[in-house]
Write a protein that holds these residues in place. Structure first.
Motif, short mmCIF file in Angstrom:
data_model
loop_
_atom_site.label_atom_id
_atom_site.label_comp_id
_atom_site.label_asym_id
_atom_site.label_seq_id
_atom_site.Cartn_x
_atom_site.Cartn_y
_atom_site.Cartn_z
N LYS A 138 -18.00 -13.45 -0.76
CA LYS A 138 -19.32 -13.22 -1.33
C LYS A 138 -19.86 -11.84 -0.96
O LYS A 138 -19.83 -11.44 0.20
CB LYS A 138 -20.30 -14.29 -0.84
N CYS A 139 -20.33 -11.12 -1.96
CA CYS A 139 -20.89 -9.78 -1.71
C CYS A 139 -22.15 -9.53 -2.54
O CYS A 139 -22.52 -8.40 -2.79
CB CYS A 139 -19.85 -8.71 -1.98
N ARG A 140 -22.79 -10.62 -3.01
CA ARG A 140 -24.04 -10.52 -3.78
C ARG A 140 -23.87 -9.69 -5.06
O ARG A 140 -24.74 -8.90 -5.43
CB ARG A 140 -25.15 -9.93 -2.92
N CYS A 141 -22.74 -9.87 -5.73
CA CYS A 141 -22.53 -9.18 -7.00
C CYS A 141 -23.55 -9.72 -8.01
O CYS A 141 -23.73 -10.93 -8.16
CB CYS A 141 -21.11 -9.43 -7.50
N SER A 142 -24.19 -8.81 -8.72
CA SER A 142 -25.31 -9.19 -9.60
C SER A 142 -24.89 -9.44 -11.05
O SER A 142 -25.76 -9.69 -11.90
CB SER A 142 -26.40 -8.11 -9.56
N PHE A 143 -23.61 -9.37 -11.35
CA PHE A 143 -23.15 -9.57 -12.73
C PHE A 143 -23.46 -10.99 -13.18
O PHE A 143 -23.14 -11.96 -12.49
CB PHE A 143 -21.65 -9.31 -12.82
N LYS A 144 -24.10 -11.12 -14.38
CA LYS A 144 -24.46 -12.46 -14.88
C LYS A 144 -24.46 -12.48 -16.40
O LYS A 144 -24.87 -11.52 -17.06
CB LYS A 144 -25.84 -12.89 -14.37
N LEU A 145 -23.99 -13.60 -16.94
CA LEU A 145 -24.08 -13.92 -18.36
C LEU A 145 -24.81 -15.24 -18.51
O LEU A 145 -24.70 -16.12 -17.66
CB LEU A 145 -22.69 -14.05 -19.00
N CYS A 146 -25.53 -15.39 -19.62
CA CYS A 146 -26.23 -16.64 -19.87
C CYS A 146 -25.87 -17.13 -21.26
O CYS A 146 -26.02 -16.40 -22.26
CB CYS A 146 -27.74 -16.46 -19.76
N GLY A 147 -25.37 -18.35 -21.32
CA GLY A 147 -25.05 -18.96 -22.60
C GLY A 147 -26.00 -20.10 -22.89
O GLY A 147 -26.30 -20.91 -21.99
N LYS A 148 -26.49 -20.19 -24.12
CA LYS A 148 -27.42 -21.26 -24.48
C LYS A 148 -27.33 -21.55 -25.97
O LYS A 148 -26.88 -20.70 -26.76
CB LYS A 148 -28.85 -20.88 -24.12
N PRO A 149 -27.73 -22.76 -26.38
CA PRO A 149 -27.66 -23.11 -27.80
C PRO A 149 -28.58 -22.25 -28.65
O PRO A 149 -29.64 -21.78 -28.18
CB PRO A 149 -28.12 -24.58 -27.82
N VAL A 150 -28.17 -22.02 -29.87
CA VAL A 150 -28.98 -21.25 -30.81
C VAL A 150 -30.19 -22.08 -31.21
O VAL A 150 -30.08 -23.26 -31.56
CB VAL A 150 -28.16 -20.87 -32.05
N VAL A 151 -31.37 -21.48 -31.17
CA VAL A 151 -32.59 -22.18 -31.52
C VAL A 151 -32.63 -22.46 -33.02
O VAL A 151 -32.49 -21.55 -33.84
CB VAL A 151 -33.84 -21.35 -31.12
N GLY A 152 -32.80 -23.74 -33.40
CA GLY A 152 -32.88 -24.12 -34.79
C GLY A 152 -31.57 -24.03 -35.55
O GLY A 152 -31.58 -24.00 -36.79
N GLY A 153 -30.46 -23.96 -34.85
CA GLY A 153 -29.18 -23.86 -35.54
C GLY A 153 -28.08 -24.52 -34.74
O GLY A 153 -28.32 -25.21 -33.75
N GLN A 154 -26.85 -24.28 -35.15
CA GLN A 154 -25.69 -24.84 -34.47
C GLN A 154 -24.92 -23.73 -33.76
O GLN A 154 -24.89 -22.60 -34.21
CB GLN A 154 -24.78 -25.56 -35.47
N GLY A 155 -24.29 -24.11 -32.65
CA GLY A 155 -23.51 -23.13 -31.91
C GLY A 155 -24.23 -22.61 -30.68
O GLY A 155 -25.39 -22.97 -30.40
N TRP A 156 -23.52 -21.77 -29.93
CA TRP A 156 -24.05 -21.19 -28.70
C TRP A 156 -24.01 -19.67 -28.80
O TRP A 156 -23.16 -19.09 -29.45
CB TRP A 156 -23.20 -21.62 -27.51
N MET A 157 -24.97 -19.03 -28.13
CA MET A 157 -25.02 -17.58 -28.06
C MET A 157 -24.94 -17.15 -26.60
O MET A 157 -25.25 -17.91 -25.69
CB MET A 157 -26.32 -17.06 -28.69
N VAL A 158 -24.48 -15.92 -26.37
CA VAL A 158 -24.31 -15.38 -25.03
C VAL A 158 -25.17 -14.13 -24.88
O VAL A 158 -25.17 -13.26 -25.75
CB VAL A 158 -22.83 -15.05 -24.74
N LYS A 159 -25.89 -14.04 -23.76
CA LYS A 159 -26.72 -12.89 -23.46
C LYS A 159 -26.31 -12.29 -22.13
O LYS A 159 -26.15 -13.00 -21.14
CB LYS A 159 -28.20 -13.30 -23.41
N LEU A 160 -26.12 -10.97 -22.10
CA LEU A 160 -25.77 -10.28 -20.87
C LEU A 160 -27.04 -10.01 -20.07
O LEU A 160 -27.90 -9.24 -20.49
CB LEU A 160 -25.06 -8.96 -21.19
N MET A 161 -27.16 -10.66 -18.92
CA MET A 161 -28.34 -10.48 -18.09
C MET A 161 -28.20 -9.29 -17.15
O MET A 161 -29.17 -8.58 -16.87
CB MET A 161 -28.59 -11.76 -17.27
#
Length: 232
Positions: A67-90
């Protein structure tokens, strides 16, 4: 855009593997329908956050951590009002150099269910561990599995077929099942002191060729040594 949460994880791990790091799930929530909560999956590095000792009063000074407190993060969540998932680079920043090889990373070394089943099948066929490793490498050139994982999987397989029996109890059952000629002597009524067994075909050979005996004694001291004795 991805069809499901599993597709998001598979894509993130494959891209991470190509770039020299391992992607893991840091946090997730699948409680759909609760007020103020929504499904999501937070993906980071295996070196994210910091090491947390399980017992506060227990401190070891001679240990290290990935562990070295690397801050790299991705967030995946369902598309609002639709089908499928989207990914956002945090956060796309790494606070350390990327690895040239993932060999030695616990997450990268893990075997899939299909690979574990394949290892069990080859173990039944008496395939040697080094040949099992070569087979896995041929099937997946990007595999980071080591011999330790092969031995651990083989040990788990042997334990599964023994159930609650000890190794000695399992051996006795196999000798009875395969009709081996065997003999043993106990110590303190529950400890095997001496044991001998012989394959039925060997007895047939002894009866057919009783003038010649071949003894092969193999032992290991530094290097493998073999002692062959012919008696006639």
């Amino acid at each position: 855009m991805f069809d499901s949460r599993d597709d998001v994880l598979q894509w993130a791990r494959s891209v991470a593997h190509e770039n020299g790091f391992v992607a893991v799930i840091i946090w997730f929530d699948t409680n759909i329908g609760s007020r103020g909560r929504a499904s999501f999956v937070l993906i980071g590095r295996e070196r994210s956050d910091k090491y947390r000792c399980r017992k506060e009063e227990f401190v070891r000074r001679d240990t290290g951590t990935r562990k070295c407190r690397c801050s790299f993060k991705l967030c995946g969540k369902p598309v609002v009002g639709g089908q499928g998932w989207m990914v956002k680079l945090m956060c796309g920043i790494h606070n350390h150099e990327l690895a040239k090889s993932l060999v030695g990373h616990p997450y990268a070394e893990r075997l899939t269910k299909a690979e574990k089943t394949h290892i069990a099948d080859m173990t039944k066929s008496m395939v040697k561990p080094r040949n099992i490793m070569l087979t896995l490498k041929e099937q997946n050139a990007n595999s980071c599995t080591t011999m330790k994982q092969i031995y651990n999987t083989r040990s788990a397989y042997y334990s599964s077929i023994r159930w609650s029996d000890t190794e000695m109890q399992h051996l006795m059952k196999l000798l009875e099942r395969d009709q081996y000629i065997h003999w043993h002597r106990l110590k303190d009524e529950d400890v095997v002191r001496d044991i001998f067994w012989c394959h039925p075909d060997v007895v047939k050979l002894v009866n057919a060729y009783n003038l010649v005996f071949l003894i092969d004694s193999t032992y290991k001291i530094g290097t493998d040594s073999h002692c062959l004795i012919l008696l006639g």
